[in-house]
Scaffold this active site. Sequence first.
Site, PDB file in Angstrom:
ATOM      1  N   SER A  40       0.839  -1.197   0.000  1.00 32.46           N
ATOM      2  CA  SER A  40       0.000   0.000   0.000  1.00 32.46           C
ATOM      3  C   SER A  40       0.871   1.242   0.000  1.00 32.46           C
ATOM      4  O   SER A  40       1.570   1.524   0.978  1.00 32.46           O
ATOM      5  CB  SER A  40      -0.902  -0.021   1.231  1.00 32.46           C
ATOM      6  N   HIS A  49      -1.222  -1.178  -4.346  1.00 36.07           N
ATOM      7  CA  HIS A  49      -2.479  -0.745  -3.742  1.00 36.07           C
ATOM      8  C   HIS A  49      -2.444   0.775  -3.567  1.00 36.07           C
ATOM      9  O   HIS A  49      -1.528   1.310  -2.946  1.00 36.07           O
ATOM     10  CB  HIS A  49      -2.663  -1.429  -2.393  1.00 36.07           C
ATOM     11  N   ASP A  63      -4.483   3.964  -2.168  1.00 32.55           N
ATOM     12  CA  ASP A  63      -5.576   4.411  -1.298  1.00 32.55           C
ATOM     13  C   ASP A  63      -6.012   5.821  -1.645  1.00 32.55           C
ATOM     14  O   ASP A  63      -5.245   6.765  -1.458  1.00 32.55           O
ATOM     15  CB  ASP A  63      -5.137   4.356   0.167  1.00 32.55           C
ATOM     16  N   MET A  86      -8.408   8.776  -0.665  1.00 33.41           N
ATOM     17  CA  MET A  86      -9.213   9.265   0.460  1.00 33.41           C
ATOM     18  C   MET A  86      -9.632  10.706   0.168  1.00 33.41           C
ATOM     19  O   MET A  86      -8.809  11.512  -0.238  1.00 33.41           O
ATOM     20  CB  MET A  86      -8.397   9.192   1.747  1.00 33.41           C
ATOM     21  N   HIS A 107      -8.335   1.728  -4.253  1.00 26.98           N
ATOM     22  CA  HIS A 107      -9.276   1.584  -3.125  1.00 26.98           C
ATOM     23  C   HIS A 107      -9.897   2.959  -2.899  1.00 26.98           C
ATOM     24  O   HIS A 107      -9.257   3.849  -2.346  1.00 26.98           O
ATOM     25  CB  HIS A 107      -8.486   1.104  -1.903  1.00 26.98           C
ATOM     26  N   MET A 118     -11.912   5.330  -1.053  1.00 27.56           N
ATOM     27  CA  MET A 118     -12.558   5.692   0.223  1.00 27.56           C
ATOM     28  C   MET A 118     -13.129   7.090   0.048  1.00 27.56           C
ATOM     29  O   MET A 118     -12.612   8.068   0.597  1.00 27.56           O
ATOM     30  CB  MET A 118     -11.524   5.620   1.349  1.00 27.56           C
ATOM     31  N   MET A 140     -12.065  -4.971   4.943  1.00 25.12           N
ATOM     32  CA  MET A 140     -11.224  -4.097   5.755  1.00 25.12           C
ATOM     33  C   MET A 140     -10.920  -4.760   7.099  1.00 25.12           C
ATOM     34  O   MET A 140     -11.842  -5.182   7.809  1.00 25.12           O
ATOM     35  CB  MET A 140     -11.907  -2.743   5.988  1.00 25.12           C
ATOM     36  N   PHE A 166      -6.268   5.456   7.711  1.00 25.18           N
ATOM     37  CA  PHE A 166      -4.843   5.614   8.031  1.00 25.18           C
ATOM     38  C   PHE A 166      -4.105   4.285   7.936  1.00 25.18           C
ATOM     39  O   PHE A 166      -4.697   3.226   8.200  1.00 25.18           O
ATOM     40  CB  PHE A 166      -4.692   6.154   9.458  1.00 25.18           C
ATOM     41  N   ASP A 169      -7.295  -5.883   3.895  1.00 20.56           N
ATOM     42  CA  ASP A 169      -6.574  -4.620   3.945  1.00 20.56           C
ATOM     43  C   ASP A 169      -6.567  -4.009   5.337  1.00 20.56           C
ATOM     44  O   ASP A 169      -7.616  -3.655   5.859  1.00 20.56           O
ATOM     45  CB  ASP A 169      -7.269  -3.656   2.961  1.00 20.56           C
ATOM     46  N   GLY A 179      -3.398  -3.489   8.713  1.00 21.73           N
ATOM     47  CA  GLY A 179      -2.745  -4.113   9.864  1.00 21.73           C
ATOM     48  C   GLY A 179      -2.146  -5.482   9.611  1.00 21.73           C
ATOM     49  O   GLY A 179      -1.844  -6.207  10.553  1.00 21.73           O
ATOM     50  N   SER A 234       2.421  -0.304   6.245  1.00 24.45           N
ATOM     51  CA  SER A 234       3.521   0.040   7.148  1.00 24.45           C
ATOM     52  C   SER A 234       4.444  -1.134   7.431  1.00 24.45           C
ATOM     53  O   SER A 234       5.651  -0.934   7.606  1.00 24.45           O
ATOM     54  CB  SER A 234       2.969   0.629   8.449  1.00 24.45           C
TER      55      SER A 234
HETATM   56  C1  DX5 Z   1      -6.430   2.140   5.329  1.00 27.69           C
HETATM   57  C2  DX5 Z   1      -5.975   1.717   3.958  1.00 27.69           C
HETATM   58  C3  DX5 Z   1      -4.955   0.611   3.964  1.00 27.69           C
HETATM   59  C4  DX5 Z   1      -3.720   0.924   4.782  1.00 27.69           C
HETATM   60  C5  DX5 Z   1      -2.808  -0.269   4.878  1.00 27.69           C
HETATM   61  O1  DX5 Z   1      -7.553   2.911   5.239  1.00 27.69           O
HETATM   62  O2  DX5 Z   1      -7.058   1.312   3.181  1.00 27.69           O
HETATM   63  O3  DX5 Z   1      -4.631   0.276   2.636  1.00 27.69           O
HETATM   64  O4  DX5 Z   1      -3.066   1.952   4.224  1.00 27.69           O
HETATM   65  O5  DX5 Z   1      -1.699   0.061   5.667  1.00 27.69           O
HETATM   66  P1  DX5 Z   1      -1.285  -0.823   6.929  1.00 27.69           P
HETATM   67  O6  DX5 Z   1      -0.843  -2.153   6.355  1.00 27.69           O
HETATM   68  O7  DX5 Z   1      -0.161  -0.066   7.548  1.00 27.69           O
HETATM   69  O8  DX5 Z   1      -2.467  -0.954   7.801  1.00 27.69           O
HETATM   70 ZN    ZN Z   2      -6.571   0.371   1.243  1.00 23.87          ZN
END
Ligand code: DX5
Ligand code: ZN
Length: 220
Positions: free
Chosen positions: A6, A31, A33, A35, A64, A66, A135, A141, A173, A175, A196
Amino acid sequence: MRLAPSLIAADFADLAGGVALCEQGGADLVHVDVMDGHFVPNLTIGPPVVKALRRRTRLPLDLHLMVANPDRLLDDYLAAGADRVAVHWEAAPHLDRLLERIRRAGVQAGVAVNPATPVELLVDALPRLDYVLVMSVNPGFSGQAFLPGALDKARRLKRLSEISGTPVEIEMDGGIDRDNMARVVAAGVDVCVVGSAIFAAGDPLAMMSELRERARPETV
Ligand code: DX5
Ligand code: ZN
């Protein structure tokens, strides 16, 4: 298991470097994101950035969305070069029409569900879906703790897709790291998004190999 790093966890001042790392590490997808500051309390990537990423890699771009209003923004992201687009169930009262628009553009269509949204709500959308993004954190985040309830959700979704005879790919997706990777894959997940745990690692390339190692069937 297919690995989708990501980019949100990469250095935003060097997204090209982040993409290059994905390629070097043998990622299967990138990936991305998106937002909008409304659906989630964060603001990230617009269509011009996706276009720039498209020029930098042949890896599939796994978008993705959001965003509170996917209807209005979708065409710009499709035109920017996405290979897969997931919209959130919680933001799409006209989901069937949205999925049809995505597929008509020759792009893989997905739906993302937040932790409190039951996968059973998707049963009538399954024929229109190529994949479901489960999710395992509340979106907004990177760097949050994994919510283990997502594992049972993936198992239920797999059963639902088998019973209804509509195969669907399961992506998870949030953690995911080396400590839970084996359980995630054992729950039937096909694509793992990792932010991360890769980009904050001392050696991201070594981490990508280790994640693959932990996902191997004989390890699971
Ligand atoms: C959160 C995102 C994820 C996130 C994944 O809203 O959709 O893609 O960035 O990052 P980690 O693996 O650090 O949770
Ligand atoms: Zn994501």
